[in-house]
Design a protein around this motif. Structure first.
Motif, PDB file in Angstrom:
ATOM      1  N   TYR A  12       0.512  -1.271  -0.117  1.00 53.40           N
ATOM      2  CA  TYR A  12       0.263   0.116  -0.112  1.00 53.40           C
ATOM      3  C   TYR A  12       1.167   0.954  -0.400  1.00 53.40           C
ATOM      4  N   ALA A  13       2.058   1.653   1.097  1.00 55.21           N
ATOM      5  CA  ALA A  13       2.686   2.466   1.061  1.00 55.21           C
ATOM      6  C   ALA A  13       3.246   2.379  -0.060  1.00 55.21           C
ATOM      7  N   GLN A  14       3.912   1.529  -1.101  1.00 56.39           N
ATOM      8  CA  GLN A  14       4.542   1.291  -2.183  1.00 56.39           C
ATOM      9  C   GLN A  14       4.301   2.379  -3.463  1.00 56.39           C
ATOM     10  N   GLY A  15       2.850   1.697  -3.321  1.00 63.00           N
ATOM     11  CA  GLY A  15       1.549   2.154  -4.413  1.00 63.00           C
ATOM     12  C   GLY A  15       1.991   3.979  -4.144  1.00 63.00           C
ATOM     13  N   ARG A  16       1.805   4.056  -2.903  1.00 65.37           N
ATOM     14  CA  ARG A  16       0.778   5.734  -2.918  1.00 65.37           C
ATOM     15  C   ARG A  16       2.619   6.297  -2.346  1.00 65.37           C
ATOM     16  N   GLN A  17       3.340   6.200  -2.519  1.00 71.63           N
ATOM     17  CA  GLN A  17       4.767   7.273  -2.456  1.00 71.63           C
ATOM     18  C   GLN A  17       5.083   7.198  -3.923  1.00 71.63           C
ATOM     19  N   ILE A  18       5.248   6.081  -4.749  1.00 76.79           N
ATOM     20  CA  ILE A  18       5.275   5.985  -6.245  1.00 76.79           C
ATOM     21  C   ILE A  18       4.393   6.618  -6.850  1.00 76.79           C
ATOM     22  N   ILE A  35       1.633  -2.244  -9.487  1.00 75.98           N
ATOM     23  CA  ILE A  35       2.343  -2.901 -10.315  1.00 75.98           C
ATOM     24  C   ILE A  35       3.893  -3.250 -10.678  1.00 75.98           C
ATOM     25  N   VAL A  36       3.895  -1.617 -10.904  1.00 78.68           N
ATOM     26  CA  VAL A  36       5.227  -1.343 -11.289  1.00 78.68           C
ATOM     27  C   VAL A  36       6.536  -1.308 -10.525  1.00 78.68           C
ATOM     28  N   GLY A  37       6.511  -0.653  -9.223  1.00 76.28           N
ATOM     29  CA  GLY A  37       6.882  -0.502  -8.124  1.00 76.28           C
ATOM     30  C   GLY A  37       6.537  -2.191  -7.709  1.00 76.28           C
ATOM     31  N   VAL A  52       9.510  -3.948 -10.192  1.00 75.81           N
ATOM     32  CA  VAL A  52      10.909  -3.968  -9.929  1.00 75.81           C
ATOM     33  C   VAL A  52      11.405  -4.390  -9.097  1.00 75.81           C
ATOM     34  N   GLY A  53      10.405  -4.352  -7.750  1.00 77.94           N
ATOM     35  CA  GLY A  53      11.072  -5.004  -6.041  1.00 77.94           C
ATOM     36  C   GLY A  53      11.253  -6.396  -6.723  1.00 77.94           C
ATOM     37  N   LEU A  54      10.480  -7.591  -7.605  1.00 80.18           N
ATOM     38  CA  LEU A  54      10.781  -8.608  -7.688  1.00 80.18           C
ATOM     39  C   LEU A  54      11.953  -8.649  -8.793  1.00 80.18           C
ATOM     40  N   GLY A  55      11.998  -7.413  -9.649  1.00 83.74           N
ATOM     41  CA  GLY A  55      13.338  -7.464 -10.743  1.00 83.74           C
ATOM     42  C   GLY A  55      14.619  -7.347 -10.210  1.00 83.74           C
ATOM     43  N   VAL A  56      14.982  -7.002  -8.816  1.00 81.03           N
ATOM     44  CA  VAL A  56      15.837  -6.403  -8.319  1.00 81.03           C
ATOM     45  C   VAL A  56      16.000  -8.019  -7.511  1.00 81.03           C
ATOM     46  N   MET A  57      14.975  -8.433  -6.415  1.00 84.35           N
ATOM     47  CA  MET A  57      15.309  -9.806  -5.914  1.00 84.35           C
ATOM     48  C   MET A  57      15.456 -11.549  -7.356  1.00 84.35           C
ATOM     49  N   LEU A  58      15.377 -10.852  -8.496  1.00 82.70           N
ATOM     50  CA  LEU A  58      15.595 -12.157  -9.181  1.00 82.70           C
ATOM     51  C   LEU A  58      17.030 -12.052  -9.664  1.00 82.70           C
ATOM     52  N   ILE A  59      17.488 -10.889  -9.741  1.00 82.95           N
ATOM     53  CA  ILE A  59      18.379 -10.797 -10.916  1.00 82.95           C
ATOM     54  C   ILE A  59      19.860 -10.583  -9.648  1.00 82.95           C
TER      55      ILE A  59
END
Length: 501
Positions: A329-335, A363-365, A368-375
């Motif tokens: 929730y916070a991630q969405g509001r911050q972006i 969704i975009v946040g 990105v978070g998932l992408g960092v984890m996978l990298i």
């Protein structure tokens, strides 16, 4: 189009439909705000904090927790005052924007962005640890668990503000009930000296187990206490997200300070109880918890045996799920807030036509978070990545948070000094000294965090993140700013009247 030559930014005129496509809905009262704040943090009482036993022992963890509690008291009192005076969904960014101009607002928002994009990733690694332990899943398939939880809880956040807050309230209350149940269960099974004090410093300075317990409260001395500060942060990290709900609060000037104060009081009590009781349970101990991904589940298993491990594990998951949901929730509001004002690409702030939630930002946040984890997972190799990814991500999140706290405390001091005319419905009883204490403790925490070998692995990603965002803003974003409510308020020097959308 308007230019601010002094600040080196340009504001573009937008049509009326711009803000209509970015509307939010007011729903939250004091109880909802309390649940949002506590729910965001509560996973830190289920996992993550316990790694501090390896650097400070039990006494080091307790004292580090007390020091960090002082930092968060200074921070939360400061943001309670600022959020009531500047009730913008931008929170840290908008405080810094008013106090330090567009560049100060941008960098503060960027620090907070690192925290809120990465913290859900940290939490989902702990969730996966619990799920693998409960159901015996092969850790090699952990990325599938990450994706499943992200999809489910982003959907819950997108499909309605009221639903999101009800889910938050339910999981927060269940999580606290689970903790209270554990505390009551643990008391008859405590042997503090034998188990909580079963760590000593080996010849090489590494922690070793004392089979009979009875060790020192501070096996690693004062340096061990200070080295434990980054892990103690996990007991309170994300309580500061509450002001992000300002434009979805029914009466932010009245309710936001109350929600923040009730939240931090709840967390201080819970933090003390879990630090005291979890390592004291017979058969658990500080030494084992220093490397455990599921410390609360370990405590339950020691008390009730392995027979009900599935049920106990599912119960212990509630706190992690509560935090995962609320930090998304916070991630969405911050972006959303940075995008609405033009600091991030504007398309990220579009809200759902029916549910009025910032679904694009969430969704975009999350991607990105998932992408960092996978990298990190594939860069280190699945086996090595699985073992270290939680620590690397935790260091990334905590470093972003510390820089954000420093910036918010500086913003508070500057606003007290240069904008005394702003109406303040709530005033921090700690005032400027509380903000100064926040800065000092955050700086010390960062200093000791740098010495963690996993810090360098994480900070490289943070530096890349900052570099890309800074280039974007310097070349493009600063010429595309929008007069959102917080920008208009800041440009007026705090003398204008805040306009809610």
């Amino acid at each position: 189009m308007a230019q601010d030559g002094k600040r080196g930014v340009t504001y573009q005129t937008v049509d009326a439909g711009y803000f209509e496509k970015r509307g939010l809905t007011r729903y939250a009262g004091v109880a909802s705000l309390w649940a949002l704040g506590v729910g965001a943090v509560i996973s830190g009482h289920f996992s993550g904090w316990n790694f501090g036993f390896a650097t400070g022992g039990w006494g080091g963890m307790l004292v580090a927790g007390m020091i960090i509690a002082v930092m968060y008291l200074g921070l939360t009192f400061s943001i309670a005052e600022m959020s009531a005076a500047l009730p913008h969904t931008g929170a840290a960014y908008s405080f810094a924007r008013t106090a330090m101009g567009p560049w100060g607002g941008f960098f503060t928002g960027l620090c907070e962005n690192v925290e809120y994009v990465i913290t859900p990733a940290v939490v989902v690694t702990f969730i996966t640890g619990y799920v693998n332990a409960i159901f015996g899943f092969d850790p090699a398939y952990s990325p599938l668990v990450w994706v499943a939880f992200y999809v489910l809880f982003v959907a819950l956040n997108v499909f309605g503000l009221e639903l999101s807050f009800k889910v938050t309230m339910a999981f927060t209350l269940i999580s606290l009930a689970v903790l209270v149940f554990f505390w009551i269960s643990a008391v008859p099974h405590m042997d503090f000296s034998r188990w909580a004090l079963n760590i000593a410093a080996g010849p090489d300075g590494a922690p070793v187990e004392l089979p009979e317990g009875g060790g020192s409260y501070f096996p690693f001395g004062l340096s061990g206490v200070l080295a434990t500060l980054p892990f103690a942060v996990w007991l309170f990290l994300a309580i500061e997200q509450l002001p992000l709900a300002a434009e979805e609060s029914v009466d932010p000037a009245r309710d936001m300070p109350k929600g923040i104060m009730l939240g931090i009081a709840t967390l201080i009590v819970s933090a003390f109880m879990i630090v005291l009781l979890n390592p004291s349970v017979v058969g658990v101990g500080s030494f084992h918890l220093a490397t455990s991904l599921e410390p609360l589940l370990d405590g339950f298993k020691a008390i009730y045996g392995d027979g009900g491990v599935v049920l106990l594990g599912v119960v212990a998951l509630t706190g992690l799920i509560a935090s995962f949901h609320t930090i998304l929730y916070a991630q969405g509001r911050q972006i959303y807030s940075l995008s609405r004002a033009g600091y991030f690409p504007r398309g990220l702030s579009v809200t759902h036509a029916s549910y009025r939630t910032p679904y694009v930002a969430m969704i975009v946040g999350s991607v990105v978070g998932l992408g960092v984890m996978l990298i990190i997972w594939f860069a280190l190799g699945a086996e090595t990545g699985g073992a270290t990814i939680g620590s690397v991500l935790l260091n990334m999140a905590v470093s972003g948070a510390m820089f954000s706290y420093i910036a918010q405390a500086v913003s508070y001091i500057l606003l007290r000094k240069n904008a005394a005319h702003i109406k303040r419905p709530f005033k921090s009883p700690l005032g400027v000294p509380g903000a100064v204490a926040t800065i000092v403790i955050a700086v010390v925490t960062l200093f000791y965090q740098v010495q963690d070998p996993n810090f360098t692995k994480g900070v490289l990603w943070v530096l890349v993140w900052f570099a890309i965002a800074t280039v974007y803003f310097a070349v493009y974003g600063r010429h595309k700013l929008v007069l959102s409510p917080e920008e208009e308020f800041a440009l007026s020097g705090g003398r204008g009247e805040y306009k809610s959308l």
